[in-house]
Design an enzyme around this catalytic site. Sequence first.
Site, PDB file in Angstrom:
ATOM      1  N   ASN A  53     -87.020 -66.366 -48.838  1.00 29.17           N
ATOM      2  CA  ASN A  53     -86.772 -67.781 -49.127  1.00 29.17           C
ATOM      3  C   ASN A  53     -85.280 -68.090 -49.155  1.00 29.17           C
ATOM      4  O   ASN A  53     -84.842 -69.139 -48.668  1.00 29.17           O
ATOM      5  CB  ASN A  53     -87.402 -68.160 -50.466  1.00 29.17           C
ATOM      6  CG  ASN A  53     -88.922 -68.195 -50.424  1.00 29.17           C
ATOM      7  OD1 ASN A  53     -89.522 -68.153 -49.352  1.00 29.17           O
ATOM      8  ND2 ASN A  53     -89.545 -68.260 -51.575  1.00 29.17           N
ATOM      9  N   ARG A 383     -97.829 -75.246 -36.466  1.00 26.44           N
ATOM     10  CA  ARG A 383     -97.683 -73.786 -36.504  1.00 26.44           C
ATOM     11  C   ARG A 383     -99.046 -73.173 -36.231  1.00 26.44           C
ATOM     12  O   ARG A 383    -100.039 -73.566 -36.832  1.00 26.44           O
ATOM     13  CB  ARG A 383     -97.179 -73.305 -37.869  1.00 26.44           C
ATOM     14  CG  ARG A 383     -95.837 -73.863 -38.297  1.00 26.44           C
ATOM     15  CD  ARG A 383     -95.331 -73.150 -39.552  1.00 26.44           C
ATOM     16  NE  ARG A 383     -94.253 -73.870 -40.188  1.00 26.44           N
ATOM     17  CZ  ARG A 383     -92.978 -73.828 -39.797  1.00 26.44           C
ATOM     18  NH1 ARG A 383     -92.656 -73.083 -38.752  1.00 26.44           N
ATOM     19  NH2 ARG A 383     -92.042 -74.518 -40.431  1.00 26.44           N
ATOM     20  N   ARG A 413     -89.854 -75.526 -37.117  1.00 27.33           N
ATOM     21  CA  ARG A 413     -88.758 -74.605 -37.414  1.00 27.33           C
ATOM     22  C   ARG A 413     -89.229 -73.160 -37.485  1.00 27.33           C
ATOM     23  O   ARG A 413     -90.165 -72.822 -38.194  1.00 27.33           O
ATOM     24  CB  ARG A 413     -88.094 -74.998 -38.730  1.00 27.33           C
ATOM     25  CG  ARG A 413     -86.873 -74.160 -39.089  1.00 27.33           C
ATOM     26  CD  ARG A 413     -86.242 -74.651 -40.366  1.00 27.33           C
ATOM     27  NE  ARG A 413     -85.663 -75.969 -40.180  1.00 27.33           N
ATOM     28  CZ  ARG A 413     -85.589 -76.879 -41.146  1.00 27.33           C
ATOM     29  NH1 ARG A 413     -86.091 -76.616 -42.331  1.00 27.33           N
ATOM     30  NH2 ARG A 413     -85.030 -78.042 -40.925  1.00 27.33           N
ATOM     31  N   HIS A 443     -96.425 -83.549 -37.558  1.00 29.73           N
ATOM     32  CA  HIS A 443     -96.795 -82.634 -38.633  1.00 29.73           C
ATOM     33  C   HIS A 443     -98.228 -82.861 -39.099  1.00 29.73           C
ATOM     34  O   HIS A 443     -98.752 -82.098 -39.912  1.00 29.73           O
ATOM     35  CB  HIS A 443     -95.812 -82.818 -39.806  1.00 29.73           C
ATOM     36  CG  HIS A 443     -95.850 -81.726 -40.820  1.00 29.73           C
ATOM     37  ND1 HIS A 443     -96.327 -81.910 -42.107  1.00 29.73           N
ATOM     38  CD2 HIS A 443     -95.461 -80.430 -40.757  1.00 29.73           C
ATOM     39  CE1 HIS A 443     -96.228 -80.779 -42.787  1.00 29.73           C
ATOM     40  NE2 HIS A 443     -95.711 -79.858 -41.999  1.00 29.73           N
ATOM     41  N   TYR A 476    -102.543 -69.421 -48.198  1.00 35.60           N
ATOM     42  CA  TYR A 476    -102.103 -70.774 -48.547  1.00 35.60           C
ATOM     43  C   TYR A 476    -103.301 -71.538 -49.105  1.00 35.60           C
ATOM     44  O   TYR A 476    -104.395 -71.469 -48.541  1.00 35.60           O
ATOM     45  CB  TYR A 476    -101.600 -71.536 -47.309  1.00 35.60           C
ATOM     46  CG  TYR A 476    -100.221 -71.196 -46.816  1.00 35.60           C
ATOM     47  CD1 TYR A 476     -99.656 -69.949 -47.013  1.00 35.60           C
ATOM     48  CD2 TYR A 476     -99.485 -72.144 -46.112  1.00 35.60           C
ATOM     49  CE1 TYR A 476     -98.394 -69.648 -46.526  1.00 35.60           C
ATOM     50  CE2 TYR A 476     -98.217 -71.846 -45.621  1.00 35.60           C
ATOM     51  CZ  TYR A 476     -97.678 -70.605 -45.829  1.00 35.60           C
ATOM     52  OH  TYR A 476     -96.427 -70.301 -45.345  1.00 35.60           O
ATOM     53  N   ARG A 572     -95.049 -77.906 -56.420  1.00 34.66           N
ATOM     54  CA  ARG A 572     -94.739 -76.486 -56.307  1.00 34.66           C
ATOM     55  C   ARG A 572     -93.242 -76.214 -56.234  1.00 34.66           C
ATOM     56  O   ARG A 572     -92.715 -75.336 -56.897  1.00 34.66           O
ATOM     57  CB  ARG A 572     -95.401 -75.903 -55.052  1.00 34.66           C
ATOM     58  CG  ARG A 572     -95.212 -74.395 -54.918  1.00 34.66           C
ATOM     59  CD  ARG A 572     -95.574 -73.917 -53.522  1.00 34.66           C
ATOM     60  NE  ARG A 572     -94.527 -74.208 -52.550  1.00 34.66           N
ATOM     61  CZ  ARG A 572     -94.744 -74.466 -51.262  1.00 34.66           C
ATOM     62  NH1 ARG A 572     -95.969 -74.513 -50.810  1.00 34.66           N
ATOM     63  NH2 ARG A 572     -93.739 -74.704 -50.443  1.00 34.66           N
ATOM     64  N   HIS A 600    -100.272 -75.203 -51.467  1.00 33.15           N
ATOM     65  CA  HIS A 600     -99.806 -75.909 -50.275  1.00 33.15           C
ATOM     66  C   HIS A 600    -100.473 -77.259 -50.058  1.00 33.15           C
ATOM     67  O   HIS A 600     -99.957 -78.088 -49.317  1.00 33.15           O
ATOM     68  CB  HIS A 600    -100.029 -75.013 -49.051  1.00 33.15           C
ATOM     69  CG  HIS A 600     -99.340 -75.474 -47.810  1.00 33.15           C
ATOM     70  ND1 HIS A 600    -100.009 -76.049 -46.753  1.00 33.15           N
ATOM     71  CD2 HIS A 600     -98.032 -75.467 -47.459  1.00 33.15           C
ATOM     72  CE1 HIS A 600     -99.142 -76.353 -45.796  1.00 33.15           C
ATOM     73  NE2 HIS A 600     -97.943 -76.014 -46.199  1.00 33.15           N
TER      74      HIS A 600
END
Length: 693
Positions: A53, A383, A413, A443, A476, A572, A600
């Site tokens: 991270n 993704r 990304r 997204h 997730y 979160r 998530h």
Amino acid sequence: MATHTNKNSYDAEYFINRELSLLQFQRRVLAQAADPTVPLLERLRFLCIVSSNLDEFFEIRVSGIREQIRLGSNAVDTDGILPAELFALVSGEVHQILSEQYALLNDDILPALEREGVVFLRRGLWDEAQSAWIHEFFQREVMPVLTPIGLDPAHPFPRVFNKSLNFAVELEGRDAFGRVSNTAIVQAPRVLPRIIRLPDQPNQAPYTFVFLSSVLHTHVDELFDGMNVRGCYQFRVTRNSNLFVDEEEVKDLRAQLKGELQQRHYGDAVRLEVADNCSEEMADFLLQHFRLDSPDLYTTPGIVNLVRMMQVPDWVDRPDLKYPPFRPGLPKSLGNRRDIFSALRERDVLLHHPFQSFAPVIELLRAGADDPQVVAIKMTVYRTGTDSVLMEHLVRAAQKGKEVTVILELMARFDEEANISWANRLEEAGAHVVYGVFGYKVHAKLLMLVRRENDGLRRYVHLGTGNYHPSTTRFYTDFGLMTANEEIGEDVAEIFKQITGLGRASTLTHLWQAPFSLQPNVVAAIRNETEIARAGRRGRIIAKVNALLEPETIEALYEASRAGVEIDLIVRGPCALRPGVPGLSENIRVRSIVGRFLEHHRIMYFLADGEDRVYLSSADWMPRNFFRRIETAFPVLDPQLKRRVIKEGLRRPLLDNTQAWEMQPDGRYQRKSTRRAAHSAQNILLAELAAGG
């Protein structure tokens, strides 16, 4: 590109800085590594997650701050902190986190692992047999791929790959050509393992590892015959990994992006990590070369590439040191059915990952590829990974002549290369590949199948809060809704048409869509609760997101709190809102859940005078999601499924007293007390929804 401006009604003191709040999240992850109730190998994994991270934090966030400073910008966010001041605060906080992280590793986790027979052997402790094996390994596997470079006018400092392992070597003496050079650089190619397991030997721990850095330190003199090695120091450079694509100049996004990806690995340096044995002279030399200053230097009492230890739990066959395995469950409505289309015609299906399986989504796409009645498939991909069964089904559907359209986000990304590769394969198979709308990342998580049936064409839709990435659905937490609802299908079809074609945004029946209606509808729903409370009735809001940063939304929540609306926020990561401030936010509580699974999903609940309006979304409450991305929020219309979302996604986390952290007005977090009977939301959901180990 659409823009959004909002003049803040509240002073900067009522907003918390994003970067500093994000570092508070890293502290909560680090606390998982320190928690003795967490299985030992999972504690090691959490420790590595902190490093991973922080890598991205420097690559994206710190690089942005440095760029502001370089340009002389005094622009501030809602918190009012100037870039130079923020950089100093961030640097101090990261140095402190790093110190605590390595102390935890060296003083707690590694000794505990050693007691369990998992040993990382330092070079001073190698016995004769181990030393012999390591020397042979070095000569056979390591030395042939190394290229030591002595620095002199003919050998300039080599280009250093982002986050790669390197060694700076201090030398004395003359080489074969009579050259005098006191410095050399040795780069460790990525083909070399960073952690090496020693073969089993008598009187040796069952799992004995050595670090590549230790191997190279021990035998580095063999790379410089006749020279005296005065010191060998591992170092690692983190670089700016933002991609810059000029909207006005680009003609082919995929071609432009390929060029940018080649340069990402060599962006401007933003952090230098060195081991704590590094001499001051060498550290200064490296800082000067990478155009960094002393605050950019991070000294580690251990290996600099700690992320590489993330693989160790997978190599060690000790189930007792890991989370117990589980098998994701299936909704009862799908349990014994072979025909997923008939199941969805009967009623909507809600999937709660990872407690419930992602297999029904894969089955829907597989059935769509194989069913001759399915005439078209449309899907957004943000993704999905390099090895995706979903993408293989799309390829097969296109090869069978179905109308396949994939809106593939090239600018996801760190997934750009995988997405470019899938774009090539899909186009070769005959699919239409669209890269969304330039300037807006796609997204939203949408999948639509159009099937020819007796009464005409029918749409089958999946909408999700998480990515179409089968591996991440195992760790997730996300919701997915599968439905044949005609009106929702029409909304989804309209969004696909809008992205792939041209025309004005249409008013949707059920879905809220960014960058058009999502943020205004969220703010309107909050204000509706405010008006209800002002009228003397009960106002109630519960929301779960990964980040809360958008100023107008925060201000609407402040106004709702002042009107008496009871508000619980489960955030979160970074949160710019200050809870519990008298006269401002005393009716707002903010908590963060950090546990086995990455929280998530995005959920919104508004009491709405007893209507219980529930929305699931792909979007966090951030400016980028509301105004610079194509996102969706979709209602849960089935009363039974709505109750499930409220119970599983909101009530359970609000009762959690083992993995919950409560945010204080100053932005710090306190772990929730466990004086009552332990209540872990994730463990309870595993027991309720999963099929067992």
